[in-house]
Design a protein around this motif. Structure first.
Motif, mmCIF file in Angstrom:
data_model
loop_
_atom_site.group_PDB
_atom_site.id
_atom_site.type_symbol
_atom_site.label_atom_id
_atom_site.label_comp_id
_atom_site.label_asym_id
_atom_site.label_seq_id
_atom_site.Cartn_x
_atom_site.Cartn_y
_atom_site.Cartn_z
ATOM 1 N N ILE A 353 -0.713 1.374 -0.691
ATOM 2 C CA ILE A 353 0.751 1.307 -0.736
ATOM 3 C C ILE A 353 1.207 -0.053 -1.247
ATOM 4 O O ILE A 353 2.167 -0.163 -2.018
ATOM 5 C CB ILE A 353 1.320 1.589 0.668
ATOM 6 C CG1 ILE A 353 0.905 2.992 1.131
ATOM 7 C CG2 ILE A 353 2.836 1.459 0.672
ATOM 8 C CD1 ILE A 353 1.305 3.324 2.550
ATOM 9 N N SER A 398 8.563 3.966 -6.731
ATOM 10 C CA SER A 398 7.921 3.908 -5.414
ATOM 11 C C SER A 398 7.980 5.256 -4.708
ATOM 12 O O SER A 398 7.016 5.660 -4.037
ATOM 13 C CB SER A 398 8.590 2.829 -4.555
ATOM 14 O OG SER A 398 8.504 1.557 -5.167
ATOM 15 N N MET A 402 4.739 7.313 -3.458
ATOM 16 C CA MET A 402 4.515 7.710 -2.072
ATOM 17 C C MET A 402 4.461 9.225 -1.933
ATOM 18 O O MET A 402 3.703 9.754 -1.110
ATOM 19 C CB MET A 402 5.615 7.139 -1.181
ATOM 20 C CG MET A 402 5.550 5.634 -0.995
ATOM 21 S SD MET A 402 3.955 5.078 -0.334
ATOM 22 C CE MET A 402 3.831 6.035 1.164
ATOM 23 N N TYR A 429 8.561 5.662 5.496
ATOM 24 C CA TYR A 429 8.062 5.131 4.217
ATOM 25 C C TYR A 429 9.207 4.759 3.278
ATOM 26 O O TYR A 429 9.084 3.815 2.496
ATOM 27 C CB TYR A 429 7.131 6.143 3.545
ATOM 28 C CG TYR A 429 5.789 6.261 4.219
ATOM 29 C CD1 TYR A 429 5.018 5.138 4.489
ATOM 30 C CD2 TYR A 429 5.269 7.502 4.598
ATOM 31 C CE1 TYR A 429 3.793 5.235 5.110
ATOM 32 C CE2 TYR A 429 4.039 7.615 5.219
ATOM 33 C CZ TYR A 429 3.307 6.474 5.474
ATOM 34 O OH TYR A 429 2.087 6.563 6.095
ATOM 35 N N ILE A 433 9.419 1.082 1.561
ATOM 36 C CA ILE A 433 9.409 0.779 0.123
ATOM 37 C C ILE A 433 10.669 0.021 -0.272
ATOM 38 O O ILE A 433 10.637 -0.816 -1.182
ATOM 39 C CB ILE A 433 9.235 2.060 -0.723
ATOM 40 C CG1 ILE A 433 10.379 3.040 -0.485
ATOM 41 C CG2 ILE A 433 7.903 2.696 -0.467
ATOM 42 C CD1 ILE A 433 10.276 4.299 -1.334
#
Length: 874
Positions: A353, A398, A402, A429, A433
């Motif tokens: 990540i 992003s 993800m 998440y 991000i």
């Protein structure tokens, strides 16, 4: 034309970025698909481990009984080779209780399953120790412990198997793949029964059903001895003396009974049994399997024997019959697959990540390093539009990254992504991000070079946000070891209110950090070091002392730029108190040697650096206070080309045209005109990527960018450097046409260019303007001479010099090499006709190969001014 609106700026930047990302589609696809490749690798490794695990389990798990007793179970197949780890047991079978004897040879066996030779060896006897306060009572109880079955050849039909004291010496481990209780009655496990005295060939035979087959199980007789000990201390000492010793016959005691103060009225009992064997809690580990195997202890029958014996002693026909034992009904448990996320560790997913962080940072620093951000800002691109489009692009990138990571991770059954609620994962998440992007924006303010930003220093910067990410991965992960058989099923939406998992705290912390990072980024960008490390601190000044004439586009009021010395170096004054004015429709040329301060002056006028003192007004706006508005009305051709290698010439002009608020047909016409004016239209050159342009083509494109959109003030820093004569002439024509309705400030080293384009020329030396005027005025003021050039044979230089001195006693030889001499002759008192006559007459007695008389050039004027300035400064 006014500057473009916020929506027009974002539209222009979005279109430009979209074209760049299309050209970089391979890189972007590789980045977004990187999770797919990693998850594919992890999934393949997961498959290999799973296959290896079940391959090893096929030789260890006997599911035959499970297949027979659970006909409806789809998990069992022929041969029992593809069974769940624990079989379903809706109706548990009944099994007679069995008593445990120590394995012969040692009380501390090292193997849980005896060797075949050990299994067939009949125990010599079963020994029990007895003590108590009343010996006679204790011995009476012990006599009733073992029922007497003399001469048994086979099991009687009217006899309950519970009446026989069945014993085993095999130590069975709890197996998650076999029936724990029924394993004592398998073919390969010998059973025995206890008697006070065994007759020859005493055998107890009874029927057993295993799976779909029936067979007869034989149990041989062994004698049981109950040995009296004086008290509990002696009993305890004997039990302890042989515990865990290597002597085979030291301690083969089945159990010990301490009846305490028991009598017919009360029953007080302590039973001692060996609950610990070497390897009794075995943990075996291999590449493909993990197991936890405690020993199955058979204790209930010990208690039942003594309790039933006590009841018989009291009389009354009361009997405590121990008929059977049975397992609890259970559902089948699925395979305990080895989880790849446990094996590779959490840090792998954290770095996956975090891979986006250096990508974002490198892109931001690249635009800063290449001055692309600066040139866009000089062409009126606002900060808010830039940050909005840039942020949205990285957010979209992003999110895709993800999404691929979670989807592919779930497909390959990585528990980290599969167990938890996808809504919770999206929220967490998504928050992370955003935090990561804002942190990259903040860090970009500290770097000016991509190599530095992506190097070792980045490791130190990554340590802050990953703390939050590690907590996220930790909460979403299953227990850290497969030895923990818990009911963990991930984090779900309703679990957010549970303070134990800390997800709410993570979200709050990330939201606060995200806001703080964005605010700090804005402050450092607005007041910090995005312009060559020079702070752009705004100064509040008093009202202008006088109103500027609106006909002047540029007014410089005592501009000064001082660079402070570092590392012991002296201060450098780049621009010293410069004051000048420029009207619309005029091209002002600045000449000067390297280091004269030309570029520093342009940098201050374009907002690239802040003046040390003084100010300038562009179209009535102060460069210290109104640069944002000034940018909407200026064009800049920097000294070095600031272009995107992946865009074409046309796409560059479309982008900057939109920033100047051109739209539709007006935009297309302006772009076509700009391309034609700098000779980039024909032959498909306009639609080639800039990476394929020559240096001259890039220079012409930079000049075209500065002129598009009708800017009222244009700055050109050496625009024709590197151009061939034809391209230079085309550029000059474009500039001459453009200067009709705007002010142009042009720096150059070309005297020819200054004479061709500039209505006014200023010669700048040592940070100050030494003189200002048009070409003729400067040559008249600082030239005022004729230059006589004569070329003769090498031995006649002295004769030529005497001839020139006779024509003009004030003549000065300024050049002399290989027979060629140049003489500077003041115009005052010199007649050109006399010079011609004298030179023609000299040809009869001197070998003159060539001669000429000319006025001083602008270059001569420039050299003279520069030399005089250097002498004065010294």
């Amino acid at each position: 034309m006014g500057g473009a609106s916020y929506l027009a700026q974002t539209n222009a930047l979005f279109r430009k970025n979209l074209v760049i990302q299309k050209r970089n589609c391979r890189v972007n696809c590789c980045l977004v698909c990187f999770p797919f490749l990693v998850c594919l690798l992890l999934g393949s490794l997961q498959l290999v481990l799973t296959v290896a695990y079940f391959s090893s389990q096929r030789t260890q798990i006997d599911c035959g009984y499970c297949a027979a007793t659970t006909k409806s179970s789809s998990a069992n197949t022929a041969g029992g080779l593809n069974c769940t780890i624990q079989c379903p047991l809706p109706i548990a079978p009944k099994w007679p209780p069995v008593l445990q004897l120590p394995p012969e040879g040692s009380s501390t066996p090292t193997n849980l399953t005896p060797a075949p030779s050990t299994r067939t060896t009949k125990p010599s006897a079963a020994r029990f120790l007895v003590t108590g306060a009343n010996r006679s009572f204790a011995e009476s109880v012990m006599r009733n412990m073992i029922p007497k079955r003399d001469g048994l050849k086979k099991f009687a039909a009217n006899m309950s198997l519970a009446d026989a004291v069945l014993v085993t010496k095999a130590m069975r481990a709890f197996s998650l793949g076999a029936e724990e209780l029924g394993s004592d009655f398998n073919h390969d496990n010998p059973l025995f029964f206890l008697q006070s005295k065994c007759t020859q060939n005493s055998v107890l035979s009874f029927p057993v059903q295993e799976g779909r087959s029936n067979f007869t199980k034989d149990a041989e007789c062994i004698e049981a001895f109950f040995l009296w000990r004086e008290n509990s201390s002696v009993l305890n000492s004997e039990l302890y003396k042989g515990y865990d010793q290597e002597d085979k016959h030291t301690n083969e005691i089945a159990s010990a009974y301490d009846l305490k103060s028991s009598d017919l009225k009360k029953f007080n009992l302590v039973v001692s049994y060996n609950s610990r064997y070497k390897g009794a809690t075995r943990i075996s580990f291999s590449f493909s399997s993990l197991s936890f195997s405690p020993i199955m202890l058979r204790v209930p029958r010990l208690l039942n024997l003594v309790s039933n014996a006590y009841l018989q002693l009291r009389g009354g026909g009361t009997k405590m019959q121990f008929e059977f034992i049975k397992d609890m009904p259970r559902a089948a448990s699925q395979e305990m697959r080895p989880d790849i996320s446990f094996i590779v560790g959490k840090m792998v997913f954290i770095w996956m990540i975090m891979l986006l962080f250096p990508v974002i940072l490198s892109n931001l620093v690249y635009e800063k390093q290449q001055k692309l951000r600066t040139i866009m800002k000089m062409h009126s691109l606002g900060d808010m539009a830039y940050w909005t489009i840039t942020y949205c692009y990285f957010l979209l990138l992003s999110l895709l990254y993800m999404l691929f990571l979670i989807c592919f991770g779930s497909l390959v059954r990585i528990k980290l992504f599969k167990l938890s609620d996808y809504r919770v994962q999206f929220v967490v998440y998504f928050a992370y991000i955003n935090l990561q992007i804002s942190f990259a924006f903040l860090m970009a303010t500290y770097f000016s070079n991509v190599r530095t930003a992506s190097g070792r220093w980045i490791i130190l910067m990554e340590f802050f946000p990953p703390f939050s990410l590690y907590r996220i991965i930790y909460e979403f992960s299953p227990p850290p070891s497969p030895f923990y058989r818990t009911d963990f099923s991930g984090i779900h939406w309703e679990d957010l209110s549970d303070n134990k998992n800390g997800i709410i705290d993570i979200l709050i912390i990330m939201a606060l950090e995200w806001g703080i990072f964005l605010v700090l980024t804005f402050l450092l960008d607005e007041f910090g070091t995005l312009r060559n490390g020079i702070r752009k601190i705004r100064e509040v000044v008093e009202q202008l002392l006088q109103t500027s004439d609106s006909s002047y586009s540029v007014i410089c009021d005592d501009l000064k730029k001082l660079y402070h010395g570092k590392d012991g170096n002296a201060e450098k004054i780049a621009v010293t108190g410069l004051s000048l004015s420029m009207q619309r429709g005029q091209c002002f040329g600045i000449l000067g040697p390297n280091g004269a301060g030309k570029t520093s002056l342009i940098s201050m006028l374009t907002g690239f650096t802040k003046p040390t003192s003084g100010t300038a007004y562009i179209n009535g706006m102060d460069i210290r206070l109104d640069m944002g508005k000034i940018y909407t009305g200026i064009g800049v051709c920097p000294q070095f080309d600031l272009l995107w290698e992946t865009l074409t010439g046309r796409e560059h002009l479309l982008f900057y045209g939109r920033l100047k608020n051109l739209k539709g047909a007006s935009l297309r016409v302006a772009v076509e005109h700009s391309l034609k004016s700098v000779r980039l239209f024909d032959g498909g050159v306009a639609d080639k990527r800039v990476a394929k342009y020559s240096g001259g083509m890039k220079r012409r494109l930079s000049a075209a960018i500065s002129l598009i959109g009708d800017p009222k003030v244009v700055y050109m820093d050496e625009p024709s450097s590197g151009l061939d004569p034809a391209s230079r002439r085309a550029l000059w024509n474009a500039v001459m046409t453009a200067k009709q309705n705007r002010a142009i400030i042009l720096t150059t080293h070309s005297m020819e260019e200054a004479e061709a384009l500039c209505g006014r020329i200023g010669i700048m030396v040592n940070g100050s303007l030494q003189c200002i005027g048009n070409s003729k005025e400067l040559k008249a003021k600082y030239g005022g001479t004729h230059v006589l050039t004569v070329t003769t044979a090498a031995g006649e230089e002295e004769a030529v010099e005497q001839l020139v001195q006779s024509l003009c006693p004030a003549a000065n030889r300024i050049y002399h090499i290989s027979g060629t001499q140049k003489f500077e002759m003041p115009k005052q008192g010199l007649r050109i006709s006399e010079v011609f006559q004298a030179m023609e007459h000299a040809k009869s007695w001197l070998n003159i190969a060539a001669w000429g008389l000319s006025d001083a050039t602008l270059g001569d004027t420039f050299i003279k001014v520069a030399c005089e300035s250097d002498i004065t400064s010294v």
